[in-house]
Design a protein around this motif. Structure first.
Motif, PDB file in Angstrom:
ATOM      1  N   GLU A 119     -34.712  18.508  22.807  1.00 20.63           N
ATOM      2  CA  GLU A 119     -35.452  17.275  22.554  1.00 20.63           C
ATOM      3  C   GLU A 119     -34.574  16.303  21.764  1.00 20.63           C
ATOM      4  OE1 GLU A 119     -39.528  15.727  20.374  1.00 20.63           O
ATOM      5  OE2 GLU A 119     -39.067  17.862  20.403  1.00 20.63           O
ATOM      6  N   VAL A 120     -34.422  15.088  22.254  1.00 21.66           N
ATOM      7  CA  VAL A 120     -33.628  14.077  21.565  1.00 21.66           C
ATOM      8  C   VAL A 120     -34.497  13.453  20.487  1.00 21.66           C
ATOM      9  CG1 VAL A 120     -32.227  12.009  21.818  1.00 21.66           C
ATOM     10  CG2 VAL A 120     -32.370  13.621  23.706  1.00 21.66           C
ATOM     11  N   LEU A 121     -34.207  13.768  19.216  1.00 22.53           N
ATOM     12  CA  LEU A 121     -35.029  13.280  18.118  1.00 22.53           C
ATOM     13  C   LEU A 121     -34.724  11.833  17.796  1.00 22.53           C
ATOM     14  CD1 LEU A 121     -34.854  16.365  15.748  1.00 22.53           C
ATOM     15  CD2 LEU A 121     -36.696  15.723  17.308  1.00 22.53           C
ATOM     16  N   CYS A 122     -33.438  11.498  17.568  1.00 24.95           N
ATOM     17  CA  CYS A 122     -33.095  10.128  17.217  1.00 24.95           C
ATOM     18  C   CYS A 122     -31.636   9.829  17.548  1.00 24.95           C
ATOM     19  CB  CYS A 122     -33.371   9.856  15.737  1.00 24.95           C
ATOM     20  SG  CYS A 122     -32.485  10.904  14.601  1.00 24.95           S
ATOM     21  N   LYS A 123     -31.319   8.539  17.532  1.00 27.90           N
ATOM     22  CA  LYS A 123     -29.946   8.067  17.760  1.00 27.90           C
ATOM     23  C   LYS A 123     -29.503   7.306  16.523  1.00 27.90           C
ATOM     24  CE  LYS A 123     -30.358   7.662  22.723  1.00 27.90           C
ATOM     25  NZ  LYS A 123     -30.196   6.829  23.896  1.00 27.90           N
ATOM     26  N   VAL A 124     -28.241   7.526  16.120  1.00 27.85           N
ATOM     27  CA  VAL A 124     -27.704   6.912  14.906  1.00 27.85           C
ATOM     28  C   VAL A 124     -26.350   6.308  15.233  1.00 27.85           C
ATOM     29  CG1 VAL A 124     -27.072   7.314  12.503  1.00 27.85           C
ATOM     30  CG2 VAL A 124     -28.779   8.773  13.570  1.00 27.85           C
ATOM     31  N   TYR A 125     -26.122   5.083  14.746  1.00 30.48           N
ATOM     32  CA  TYR A 125     -24.776   4.478  14.810  1.00 30.48           C
ATOM     33  C   TYR A 125     -24.645   3.424  13.755  1.00 30.48           C
ATOM     34  CZ  TYR A 125     -27.216   1.073  17.789  1.00 30.48           C
ATOM     35  OH  TYR A 125     -28.093   0.171  18.310  1.00 30.48           O
TER      36      TYR A 125
ATOM     37  N   GLU B 234     -29.245   9.935  -0.711  1.00 27.70           N
ATOM     38  CA  GLU B 234     -28.248   8.991  -1.209  1.00 27.70           C
ATOM     39  C   GLU B 234     -27.585   8.312  -0.014  1.00 27.70           C
ATOM     40  OE1 GLU B 234     -25.574  10.466  -4.254  1.00 27.70           O
ATOM     41  OE2 GLU B 234     -26.945  12.157  -4.529  1.00 27.70           O
ATOM     42  N   LEU B 235     -27.812   7.013   0.114  1.00 24.89           N
ATOM     43  CA  LEU B 235     -27.258   6.264   1.234  1.00 24.89           C
ATOM     44  C   LEU B 235     -25.782   5.961   1.003  1.00 24.89           C
ATOM     45  CD1 LEU B 235     -30.211   3.819   1.859  1.00 24.89           C
ATOM     46  CD2 LEU B 235     -29.739   5.981   2.983  1.00 24.89           C
ATOM     47  N   LYS B 236     -25.082   5.767   2.099  1.00 23.75           N
ATOM     48  CA  LYS B 236     -23.642   5.539   2.041  1.00 23.75           C
ATOM     49  C   LYS B 236     -23.339   4.121   2.530  1.00 23.75           C
ATOM     50  CE  LYS B 236     -19.583   8.192   3.412  1.00 23.75           C
ATOM     51  NZ  LYS B 236     -19.145   9.314   4.255  1.00 23.75           N
ATOM     52  N   TYR B 237     -22.425   3.451   1.833  1.00 23.81           N
ATOM     53  CA  TYR B 237     -22.040   2.078   2.186  1.00 23.81           C
ATOM     54  C   TYR B 237     -20.529   1.997   2.331  1.00 23.81           C
ATOM     55  CZ  TYR B 237     -26.775   0.829   0.908  1.00 23.81           C
ATOM     56  OH  TYR B 237     -28.140   0.755   0.864  1.00 23.81           O
ATOM     57  N   PHE B 238     -20.062   1.088   3.200  1.00 25.98           N
ATOM     58  CA  PHE B 238     -18.638   0.835   3.383  1.00 25.98           C
ATOM     59  C   PHE B 238     -18.432  -0.674   3.392  1.00 25.98           C
ATOM     60  CE2 PHE B 238     -14.905   0.117   6.106  1.00 25.98           C
ATOM     61  CZ  PHE B 238     -13.974   0.844   5.383  1.00 25.98           C
ATOM     62  N   ASP B 239     -17.648  -1.174   2.473  1.00 27.59           N
ATOM     63  CA  ASP B 239     -17.409  -2.622   2.304  1.00 27.59           C
ATOM     64  C   ASP B 239     -18.721  -3.394   2.155  1.00 27.59           C
ATOM     65  OD1 ASP B 239     -14.664  -2.355   2.391  1.00 27.59           O
ATOM     66  OD2 ASP B 239     -14.523  -2.786   4.542  1.00 27.59           O
TER      67      ASP B 239
ATOM     68  N   ALA C  65     -25.794   1.639  10.700  1.00 26.09           N
ATOM     69  CA  ALA C  65     -26.098   0.287  11.176  1.00 26.09           C
ATOM     70  C   ALA C  65     -27.442   0.271  11.890  1.00 26.09           C
ATOM     71  CB  ALA C  65     -24.997  -0.199  12.110  1.00 26.09           C
ATOM     72  N   GLU C  66     -27.733   1.327  12.628  1.00 21.73           N
ATOM     73  CA  GLU C  66     -28.992   1.420  13.359  1.00 21.73           C
ATOM     74  C   GLU C  66     -29.363   2.883  13.502  1.00 21.73           C
ATOM     75  OE1 GLU C  66     -32.398   0.426  15.142  1.00 21.73           O
ATOM     76  OE2 GLU C  66     -30.982  -1.079  14.446  1.00 21.73           O
TER      77      GLU C  66
END
Length: 132
Positions: free
Chosen positions: A126-132, A64-69, A75-76
């Motif tokens: 191990e760096v799997l992914c980056k989220v922002y 379930e994805l989350k949205y704001f405004d 964002a990425e």
């Protein structure tokens, strides 16, 4: 269908669903994906996920994805360590993502965790992914 990198597949599905403003997305279930989804849910990037089991099919996660405004909270999201090029990092080498607004998800000897939790536990990995 053969998937060489299951985590990249899940990341692509999340990106595509967020671009299309979908409320949820399905992805095949695995332990690594579950651990990454746990971190995303704990950090507040997704509302949650649940396991969907249909007879005769492999289990899937419904994310379930989350949205704001009206904009997606994620964002990425990008894969860092790939099957052809593994990226490992010690605690001293982990840099904040977007001045602390984002997170890195690491696979460490103590499990899959965010960069903040890895600093607290004083472990690299191990760096799997980056989220922002």
């Amino acid at each position: 269908m053969m998937i060489n990198d299951p985590l990249s597949d899940m990341i692509a599905r999340i990106k595509n669903a967020a671009t299309r403003k979908r409320s949820s997305v399905l992805t095949p279930a695995s332990k690594l994906r579950q651990r990454v989804l746990d971190v995303l849910a704990d950090e507040g990037y997704i509302r949650g996920y649940k396991i969907v089991e249909n007879p005769g099919e492999f289990p899937q996660f419904e994310i379930e994805l989350k949205y704001f405004d009206g904009q997606p909270v994620i964002a990425e999201i990008s894969r860092v360590s790939k099957p052809g090029r593994r990226v490992y990092s010690s605690i001293s080498d982990l840099k904040p993502i977007k001045n602390g607004l984002g997170i890195s998800i690491l696979s460490t000897s103590k499990g899959v965790m965010s960069d903040a939790a890895a600093r607290e536990a004083n472990v690299g990995g191990e760096v799997l992914c980056k989220v922002y």
